[in-house]
Each structure stands twice: as C-alpha cells, then as structure tokens.
Design an enzyme around this catalytic site. Structure first.
Site, PDB file in Angstrom:
ATOM      1  N   GLU A  44       2.221 -11.758   7.445  1.00 42.85           N
ATOM      2  CA  GLU A  44       1.612 -10.188   7.431  1.00 42.85           C
ATOM      3  C   GLU A  44       0.141 -10.216   7.918  1.00 42.85           C
ATOM      4  O   GLU A  44      -0.542 -10.704   6.466  1.00 42.85           O
ATOM      5  CB  GLU A  44       2.278  -9.712   6.163  1.00 42.85           C
ATOM      6  CG  GLU A  44       1.542  -8.023   6.192  1.00 42.85           C
ATOM      7  CD  GLU A  44       1.849  -7.436   4.836  1.00 42.85           C
ATOM      8  OE1 GLU A  44       1.107  -6.399   4.412  1.00 42.85           O
ATOM      9  OE2 GLU A  44       2.915  -7.963   3.959  1.00 42.85           O
ATOM     10  N   ARG A  48      -6.775  -4.343   8.193  1.00 46.28           N
ATOM     11  CA  ARG A  48      -8.083  -4.067   7.361  1.00 46.28           C
ATOM     12  C   ARG A  48      -9.126  -4.534   8.212  1.00 46.28           C
ATOM     13  O   ARG A  48     -10.364  -4.216   7.334  1.00 46.28           O
ATOM     14  CB  ARG A  48      -7.971  -4.711   5.923  1.00 46.28           C
ATOM     15  CG  ARG A  48      -6.383  -4.030   5.302  1.00 46.28           C
ATOM     16  CD  ARG A  48      -6.487  -4.713   3.802  1.00 46.28           C
ATOM     17  NE  ARG A  48      -5.232  -4.431   3.215  1.00 46.28           N
ATOM     18  CZ  ARG A  48      -4.635  -4.937   2.046  1.00 46.28           C
ATOM     19  NH1 ARG A  48      -5.663  -5.660   1.469  1.00 46.28           N
ATOM     20  NH2 ARG A  48      -3.703  -4.709   1.851  1.00 46.28           N
ATOM     21  N   THR A  72      -0.461  -2.983   6.597  1.00 46.06           N
ATOM     22  CA  THR A  72      -1.408  -1.647   6.464  1.00 46.06           C
ATOM     23  C   THR A  72      -1.222  -0.784   7.638  1.00 46.06           C
ATOM     24  O   THR A  72      -2.086  -0.300   8.151  1.00 46.06           O
ATOM     25  CB  THR A  72      -2.689  -2.391   6.528  1.00 46.06           C
ATOM     26  OG1 THR A  72      -2.784  -3.404   5.634  1.00 46.06           O
ATOM     27  CG2 THR A  72      -3.795  -0.947   5.777  1.00 46.06           C
ATOM     28  N   LYS A 132       8.989  -2.142   0.392  1.00 41.58           N
ATOM     29  CA  LYS A 132       7.943  -2.809  -0.285  1.00 41.58           C
ATOM     30  C   LYS A 132       7.430  -2.130  -1.502  1.00 41.58           C
ATOM     31  O   LYS A 132       7.390  -0.788  -1.276  1.00 41.58           O
ATOM     32  CB  LYS A 132       6.665  -2.881   0.708  1.00 41.58           C
ATOM     33  CG  LYS A 132       5.421  -3.299   0.271  1.00 41.58           C
ATOM     34  CD  LYS A 132       4.468  -3.341   1.200  1.00 41.58           C
ATOM     35  CE  LYS A 132       2.950  -3.140   0.827  1.00 41.58           C
ATOM     36  NZ  LYS A 132       1.908  -3.504   1.625  1.00 41.58           N
TER      37      LYS A 132
END
Length: 211
Positions: A44, A48, A72, A132
């Site tokens: 993952e 960001r 994200t 998640k």
C-alpha cells in the site's frame, strides 16, 4: 497475479500490509523488491506525497512480484489517478459512497476505512465486508474489534494506525482480523539510507507472524 483481486485475497496474502510513504521515486523499485523478497507482496503506497503516483507506476511496471495498492484514497479522482498508475487495490481512511462506486467502476478492490458501527453498516449496505479499522489504536484497539465480533460477525478487518511489531499479534489473534496494516516494515531511516536488506528482514519477520 490476477488483476481483479478481491479485497479478501489482498488481506489474506500475508499477515501485514505495509503502509508506505515514498518521497523519492528512486526508492520505489528497490524497496518493493526487498519487501517481495521478504514474502510481502501486497504493497500500500499512500497518496501522501507528490511522488506517490510515479512510485506506484514504477513498482507496477518493474516489480512483477508486487501487487501495488493506493492508500489514502479520499475521492473518486484519487481512485482514477491510482488506477491509471497501475494499482490493483485501494485503501481509504474513511468511507463515502462516491469512493466506493468509483472503485467498483474501475475494477479496484477497496478496503474502506471505518471507526464506528454506523460506518461499518454504511459500507456493508454498499456490499463491503472487508474493512480497514482506522485509526486502530486510537479508535479502541483490539478491545473494540472484540466487541464488534458479535454484531458484525460477517465482517473481516485490517486494523491500521498505531499497529506495531509489538502489538500486531494482539490484533492478528482475533478471529475477525484477516491482517494488519503497518508502517514499521518500511522505516523512514532505512529508506533514506537505501538499507534494503533491513527492509527485507523486517518483511520476512512480518510474513511469519502467526494468524
């Protein structure tokens, strides 16, 4: 590796999904190779940093053993950009119907972020049963997941946020936890120093955590 992986397949591949923050495209491929060599394939890469998409693309093209995911993901446009970069799954810090629909339209498996019972119910209404739990430690930790095991007996979780090599087993021992997400596999100092052997060793350790 099949392109259309289910969220459950992503979660069941290894005990840990590394949460990766990359600032330099030059680090992406050797880091991914080190993780794969250590037995961790589901990667993952978080959206960001300005370089994140280029890093995803480099890994997808040059590391055949890796399965790249975008972390994200907060909007449909994030999902579209990530899909163009070649990712095969998406992870979001929260859940909105628009993000869920965008990922479905793009054929991306999504692990939506949830922190409350209402959010779990909303994601379930849209057909998501692999979620998640974020931020895991701040939102109640293993005790919260244990409590959810009753009413949400049909949901599998990937707790992320505050999960470390020291507390990962507390989560992985729960029947409703399929894997955990953690940033400890790719420490910033190891990245900065190009210490790929250390990242491989951390991945190997993580891949052997008991579930």
């Amino acid at each position: 590796m099949a392109v259309n992986l289910t969220a459950l397949q992503v979660m069941q591949d290894a005990p840990v999904i590394p949460v990766i923050v990359l600032n330099d495209v030059a680090h992406a491929v050797p880091m991914a190779r080190a993780l794969v060599a250590g037995g961790i394939r589901m990667l993952e890469v978080t959206l960001r940093t300005p370089q994140a998409l280029a890093c995803m693309e480099a890994i997808a093209k040059e590391v055949p053993g890796a399965v790249v995911g975008a972390g994200t993901v907060r909007s449909p446009s994030d999902a579209v950009a990530a899909a163009k970069a070649g990712v095969q799954f998406a992870v979001s810090p929260g859940y909105t119907r628009a993000v869920g629909q965008a990922c479905r339209d793009l054929g991306l498996s999504l692990l939506p972020g949830v922190a409350t019972g209402s959010e779990i119910m909303m994601a379930q209404e849209d057909g998501y049963t692999e979620l998640k739990f974020f931020p895991a430690m701040q939102a109640g930790g293993p005790a919260m997941l244990k409590a959810w095991g009753g009413p949400f007996f049909d949901v599998k979780f990937c707790p992320t946020g505050g999960v470390t090599s020291g507390n990962a087993l507390d989560f992985l021992s729960l029947p409703n936890v399929a894997c955990v997400g953690g940033s400890w596999l790719v420490p910033a100092d190891a990245l900065a120093q190009g210490d790929w052997a250390r990242i491989e060793a951390l991945a190997r350790e993580a891949s052997h955590l008991a579930r």
